[in-house]
Design an enzyme around this catalytic site. Structure first.
Site, mmCIF file in Angstrom:
data_model
loop_
_atom_site.group_PDB
_atom_site.id
_atom_site.type_symbol
_atom_site.label_atom_id
_atom_site.label_comp_id
_atom_site.label_asym_id
_atom_site.label_seq_id
_atom_site.Cartn_x
_atom_site.Cartn_y
_atom_site.Cartn_z
ATOM 1 N N ARG A 1 58.751 22.236 26.437
ATOM 2 C CA ARG A 1 58.647 23.698 26.275
ATOM 3 C C ARG A 1 59.119 24.477 27.370
ATOM 4 N NH1 ARG A 1 54.565 26.696 25.410
ATOM 5 N NH2 ARG A 1 53.211 24.921 24.789
ATOM 6 N N TYR B 1 76.348 44.113 16.534
ATOM 7 C CA TYR B 1 75.865 42.841 15.630
ATOM 8 C C TYR B 1 74.536 43.148 15.096
ATOM 9 C CZ TYR B 1 73.432 38.615 14.330
ATOM 10 O OH TYR B 1 72.775 37.541 13.583
ATOM 11 N N ASP C 1 76.190 41.980 25.635
ATOM 12 C CA ASP C 1 76.324 40.872 24.715
ATOM 13 C C ASP C 1 77.759 40.579 24.726
ATOM 14 O OD1 ASP C 1 77.046 39.307 22.499
ATOM 15 O OD2 ASP C 1 75.414 40.429 21.060
ATOM 16 N N LYS D 1 78.511 30.483 19.189
ATOM 17 C CA LYS D 1 79.804 30.900 19.023
ATOM 18 C C LYS D 1 80.690 30.246 19.830
ATOM 19 C CE LYS D 1 77.447 33.499 16.380
ATOM 20 N NZ LYS D 1 77.023 33.152 15.126
HETATM 21 N N1 PLP Z 1 75.296 38.680 19.101
HETATM 22 C C1 PLP Z 1 76.354 38.566 18.180
HETATM 23 C C2 PLP Z 1 77.508 39.244 18.803
HETATM 24 C C3 PLP Z 1 76.549 37.753 17.195
HETATM 25 O O1 PLP Z 1 77.607 37.721 16.428
HETATM 26 C C4 PLP Z 1 75.204 36.927 16.932
HETATM 27 C C5 PLP Z 1 75.320 36.221 15.699
HETATM 28 O O2 PLP Z 1 76.266 36.111 14.855
HETATM 29 C C6 PLP Z 1 74.150 36.922 17.702
HETATM 30 C C7 PLP Z 1 74.089 37.965 18.627
HETATM 31 C C8 PLP Z 1 72.836 36.330 17.181
HETATM 32 O O3 PLP Z 1 72.994 34.836 17.716
HETATM 33 P P1 PLP Z 1 72.393 33.570 17.004
HETATM 34 O O4 PLP Z 1 73.015 33.561 15.397
HETATM 35 O O5 PLP Z 1 72.762 32.419 17.747
HETATM 36 O O6 PLP Z 1 70.964 33.937 16.780
#
Ligand code: PLP
Length: 380
Positions: free
Chosen positions: A57, A109, A181, A206
């Site tokens: 962990r 997001y 982000d 992604k």
């Molecule tokens: N930030 C963005 C721009 C995203 O597109 C996503 C998911 O689609 C996330 C954060 C969240 O990531 P995760 O789906 O890996 O939890």
């Protein structure tokens, strides 16, 4: 695993990514890294942990290797891997206190925005939203209570561009941290920490993973400070770390990140040029007509990425277009080798500010000609 002594001429980031930092397993010489799935680690004869390996962990060797690669690409002092992008976001935001204020874009997001609204409703953490299409709106949203500015650039799914260096200067003068982000603009194109951000976040699900076969999140910190250590401790306590197998898949994905991103960017630009001026509006920062193009050109030096949106006149025309596409899979997510299409309003619901007819494309690395033909055939 052992790291080679640092070369006097440090290879370029793309080379470091391809070679996964050039670590060769010393016993066999394997150039593909071995995988460490151990949940626990035996202590040495003096009952001491070996190189701090204690329990799964806290992270094993493969997790550390993936973290080292990403830290090297992000130029980070500390990089931490999480079980998902949202696990990383939630863990970082556990450090917010009642009375703190978070500044964030009003379109971004939707999972991050939902979590910030949850914190506002249940924990007394104020949320101040700005309009990413209005250059002065960010400065107006900041107050003396602001402790965290969270931006996403380009903004998902409308692709406005936020000036990271300007946001970093604003955060510094407000005594707040800036987190970016970078999910759709990873370090192969955008150096968020180099532009002054305190934290670079990535959903590694992604582009970093790149094959739609793993879920993972990353926090890269510019400084190895109290915040980084506190968040790292919370990751262990909350059990939010990435598994060893996913970390191994992530290392494999990172080896082709630069190549994949370059190809997705070339494909997306070709699509944007082919469709611009037609029946739908094309939102893509790579187009010179895009309002954020000059900032994007300055801060996205390795391509504008594979994300673009098409805005059709109505919900129904967008839905009909999706049904006629053959090569774009109608699925959520982005940044994989295969092209995807998503009717965002269906996902985000009626309360979302996203236009009813917006189709978000995640352009993959297929042949551009095929993708353009598929879209031309499907659009009304
Ligand atoms: N930030 C963005 C721009 C995203 O597109 C996503 C998911 O689609 C996330 C954060 C969240 O990531 P995760 O789906 O890996 O939890």
């Amino acid at each position: 695993m052992s790291a080679k002594p640092p070369a006097s001429n440090r290879p370029n980031p793309a080379t470091r990514a391809v070679q996964a930092l050039g670590r060769i397993e010393p016993r066999t010489g394997a150039v593909a890294p071995p995988i460490d799935l151990s949940a626990t680690y035996a202590r040495d004869d003096a009952y001491l942990p070996r190189q701090d390996y204690i329990y799964g962990r806290d992270g094993g060797d493969t997790v550390r290797h993936a973290q080292d690669v990403i830290a090297s690409l992000d130029g980070a002092a500390v990089t931490q891997l999480y079980a998902s992008g949202m696990a990383a976001i939630v863990t970082l935001m556990e450090t917010l206190r009642p009375g703190d204020q978070v500044v964030a874009p009003k379109v971004m997001y939707h999972g991050t925005l939902s979590w910030l609204r949850h914190l506002e409703a249940t924990r007394g953490i104020a949320l101040s939203l700005f309009d990413p299409a209005e250059p002065d709106s960010l400065a107006q949203a900041v107050s003396d209570k602001t402790t965290l500015i969270w931006i996403e650039t380009p903004v998902n799914p409308t692709w406005e561009v936020i000036d990271i260096a300007a946001a970093a200067a604003l955060a510094r003068s407000a005594g707040a941290r800036l987190a970016v982000d970078c999910t759709t603009a990873p370090p192969c194109t955008q150096d968020a920490l180099g532009l002054g951000a305190d934290i670079a976040f990535h959903s590694a699900t992604k582009y970093m993973g790149g094959h739609s076969d793993l879920v993972a999140g990353v926090l890269s910190f510019a400084q190895d400070d109290d915040l980084a250590r506190t968040v790292g401790g919370l990751r262990t306590l909350m059990g939010n770390i990435l598994g060893g197998f996913e970390a191994w898949l992530l290392i494999r994905g990172l080896r082709t990140l630069y190549l994949r991103y370059e190809r997705a960017s070339t494909n997306a630009l070709a699509i944007a040029y082919a469709l611009e001026g037609g029946r739908c509006q094309v939102l893509y920062p790579g187009l010179p007509s895009h309002p954020g193009h000059s900032i994007a050109a300055a801060q996205m030096t390795g391509g504008f990425g594979g994300m673009l949106s098409l805005v059709l006149p109505s919900f129904d025309e967008a839905a009909a277009t999706v049904s006629r596409l053959a090569l774009f899979a109608p699925a959520t997510s982005l940044g994989g080798v295969e092209s995807l299409v998503e009717h965002r309003k269906v996902i985000e619901g009626s309360g979302s500010p996203v236009p009813d007819g917006l189709l978000r494309l995640s352009v993959g690395i297929e042949t551009a000609e095929d993708l353009i033909a598929d879209l031309t055939n499907a659009l009304p």
